[in-house]
Write an enzyme that holds these catalytic residues in place. Structure first.
Site, PDB file in Angstrom:
ATOM      1  N   LYS A 174      14.051 -12.937  14.747  1.00  0.00           N
ATOM      2  CA  LYS A 174      15.509 -12.800  14.786  1.00  0.00           C
ATOM      3  C   LYS A 174      16.045 -12.870  13.364  1.00  0.00           C
ATOM      4  CE  LYS A 174      18.894 -12.614  17.953  1.00  0.00           C
ATOM      5  NZ  LYS A 174      18.902 -11.615  19.046  1.00  0.00           N
ATOM      6  N   THR A 177      13.983 -13.435  21.372  1.00  0.00           N
ATOM      7  CA  THR A 177      14.656 -13.632  20.086  1.00  0.00           C
ATOM      8  C   THR A 177      16.026 -14.284  20.282  1.00  0.00           C
ATOM      9  OG1 THR A 177      15.628 -11.396  20.053  1.00  0.00           O
ATOM     10  CG2 THR A 177      13.434 -11.680  19.078  1.00  0.00           C
ATOM     11  N   ASP A 178      16.648 -14.090  21.442  1.00  0.00           N
ATOM     12  CA  ASP A 178      17.907 -14.784  21.705  1.00  0.00           C
ATOM     13  C   ASP A 178      17.669 -16.287  21.834  1.00  0.00           C
ATOM     14  OD1 ASP A 178      20.843 -14.467  22.415  1.00  0.00           O
ATOM     15  OD2 ASP A 178      20.126 -15.592  24.146  1.00  0.00           O
ATOM     16  N   PHE A 188      20.420  -2.991 -28.681  1.00  0.00           N
ATOM     17  CA  PHE A 188      19.284  -2.194 -28.228  1.00  0.00           C
ATOM     18  C   PHE A 188      19.079  -1.087 -29.265  1.00  0.00           C
ATOM     19  CE2 PHE A 188      17.206   0.947 -25.240  1.00  0.00           C
ATOM     20  CZ  PHE A 188      16.009   0.252 -25.185  1.00  0.00           C
ATOM     21  N   ARG A 215      26.441  -4.571 -28.690  1.00  0.00           N
ATOM     22  CA  ARG A 215      26.995  -3.873 -27.529  1.00  0.00           C
ATOM     23  C   ARG A 215      27.379  -4.885 -26.461  1.00  0.00           C
ATOM     24  NH1 ARG A 215      21.836  -1.759 -23.862  1.00  0.00           N
ATOM     25  NH2 ARG A 215      20.675  -3.735 -23.918  1.00  0.00           N
ATOM     26  N   ILE A 245      17.223  -6.168 -22.641  1.00  0.00           N
ATOM     27  CA  ILE A 245      17.233  -6.979 -21.427  1.00  0.00           C
ATOM     28  C   ILE A 245      15.886  -7.665 -21.247  1.00  0.00           C
ATOM     29  CG2 ILE A 245      17.497  -6.923 -18.911  1.00  0.00           C
ATOM     30  CD1 ILE A 245      19.447  -4.621 -19.247  1.00  0.00           C
ATOM     31  N   GLN A 246      14.794  -6.970 -21.624  1.00  0.00           N
ATOM     32  CA  GLN A 246      13.470  -7.592 -21.560  1.00  0.00           C
ATOM     33  C   GLN A 246      13.423  -8.865 -22.399  1.00  0.00           C
ATOM     34  OE1 GLN A 246      14.181  -4.376 -21.999  1.00  0.00           O
ATOM     35  NE2 GLN A 246      12.558  -3.014 -21.255  1.00  0.00           N
ATOM     36  N   ASN A 287      20.272  -2.813 -15.537  1.00  0.00           N
ATOM     37  CA  ASN A 287      21.225  -2.529 -16.611  1.00  0.00           C
ATOM     38  C   ASN A 287      22.402  -1.762 -16.023  1.00  0.00           C
ATOM     39  OD1 ASN A 287      22.654  -1.796 -18.852  1.00  0.00           O
ATOM     40  ND2 ASN A 287      20.943  -0.872 -19.938  1.00  0.00           N
TER      41      ASN A 287
END
Length: 306
Positions: free
Chosen positions: A9, A69-70, A179, A196, A244-245, A271
C-alpha cells in the site's frame, strides 16, 4: 520460469497529534535545531511486502494468505496511535516490527516514510512573537525521508538495510559560484563564468554505520534531517565553488566529518540556473532572470568511509 513478487500500500498519509517531543539531540555549530515538539507528526507511509509466500495468489488465484492492502492501511493508521517515539525512523521501525509480529505469513517487507512538513505559525504574545501551539501551515519545501527493510532471522526481526534523507531542496545563491576552464570543442556554446548565481535542486541521503543509532530512543547519536538541512545550507553559503560537483563534494566531506555515526552520504543535484533576461545599464548587479529551458544538468555523488 522464475518470478519476483511484491505488493503493498502506498501513500498512507497520516496526521498524528501530540507525538513524543524530539529532544536530547547532540548540537552542531551549523544548526540551531535542537528539539521538536511534535504537536503534529505527519507522515506519508508506504508498505511493500516481499518474498514468495504470496506467489499462489498470482499463480492460482489463492488469496488465503493475502493481507489486503486496505487492511495494511488500517493497520498503519491504528499503529500511529500506539507509537511512543519521536522520529520518522523510529516510527518506521515500530511499524515494520509490528507488521511482522502480527502477520506470520509475511517473511520480509520494506517500509518507507516521507515527512509531511507543517510549520508552526508565528503569533504575537506579550510583545514578541512565538510559535503557535495550535496553528500550522503546510510547507512545500524540503522534507525528511527514510526506508527500512526488515527480514526474519529465526524468531527475531531484523533491519537488513536502510537509507535516510532530506530531499527537495531548491537553493539559489546569488553570487559566490563559478564554472570555468571546462573542456571546449565545436559543440560548446556555454560561456565561462568566474562568478555566477547558482540555483540547484538537491536531494541528500545517508546511511548509519549502526542502524540502531537511527531508531534508538536515546537521540544523542541520531542524525536529525533538520541538522543536515542546516549544514548543507551553511556550506552552500560559505563555500566558493568552482562547479556543482565541487560544491556537493564539500557538503559530503563536511557531513561525514560532523557526524561520525554517518557511514555514507550521497547526493543527486540538478543545475536549474536561471537564464539572464536583462541587465541594468546603471548597475550591473541589478538583473532580471527567467526560468531556463527544460534540459538541465544532473550530478550525482556518493561518499563512503573506508
Amino acid at each position: 520460469m522464475g518470478a519476483e513478487i511484491s505488493y503493498g500500500k502506498e501513500q498512507v498519509t497520516l496526521y498524528r497529534t501530540y507525538a513524543k517531543p524530539m529532544s536530547g539531540l547532540t548540537a552542531i555549530p551549523e544548526s540551531a535545531f535542537s528539539e521538536k515538539e511534535n504537536i503534529l507528526f505527519a507522515v506519508d507511509v508506504g508498505v511493500e511486502v516481499l518474498g514468495d509466500n504470496f506467489l499462489p495468489a498470482y499463480t492460482e488465484g489463492d488469496n488465503r494468505n493475502v493481507v489486503a492492502t486496505d487492511t495494511m492501511k488500517n493497520f498503519v493508521l491504528k499503529q500511529a496511535i500506539a507509537f511512543g517515539g519521536s522520529t520518522l525512523e523510529g516510527f518506521l521501525d515500530f511499524l515494520g516490527k509490528q507488521f511482522l509480529a502480527t502477520y506470520p505469513q509475511m517473511s520480509s517487507l520494506r517500509i518507507t516514510g516521507k515527512e509531511q512538513p507543517f510549520n508552526a505559525a508565528s503569533v504575537p504574545q506579550n510583545g514578541t512573537f512565538v510559535d503557535s501551539g495550535v496553528l500550522f501551515s503546510r510547507s512545500h519545501n524540503d522534507y525528511a525521508i527514510a526506508t527500512l527493510d526488515f527480514d526474519r532471522d529465526g524468531e527475531d526481526i531484523k533491519i537488513i538495510s536502510h537509507e535516510c534523507g532530506r530531499v527537495g531542496f531548491q537553493l539559489i545563491k546569488i553570487t559566490g559560484s563559478s564554472f570555468a576552464s571546462f573542456d571546449r570543442d565545436g559543440y560548446t556554446t556555454l560561456p565561462e563564468k568566474s562568478d555566477r548565481p547558482l540555483f540547484i535542486y538537491l536531494d541528500a541521503n545517508w546511511k548509519y554505520g549502526d542502524v540502531e543509532n537511527a531508531i534508538a530512543p536515546d537521540l544523542s547519536q541520531y542524525i536529525a534531517p533538520e541538522q543536515v538541512r542546516d549544514l548543507v545550507q551553511v556550506v552552500f553559503h560559505e563555500f566558493v565553488s568552482k562547479s556543482i560537483q565541487h560544491l556537493i563534494h564539500e557538503m559530503g566531506i563536511r557531513l561525514l566529518n560532523r557526524f561520525p555515526q554517518m557511514a555514507e552520504v550521497s547526493f543527486t543535484a540538478q543545475n536549474r540556473l536561471w537564464d539572464t533576461a536583462f541587465v541594468s545599464e546603471e548597475n550591473e548587479k541589478i538583473k532580471v532572470y527567467c526560468d531556463p529551458r527544460p534540459p538541465y544538468g544532473m550530478i550525482k555523488l556518493k561518499l563512503s568511509r573506508d
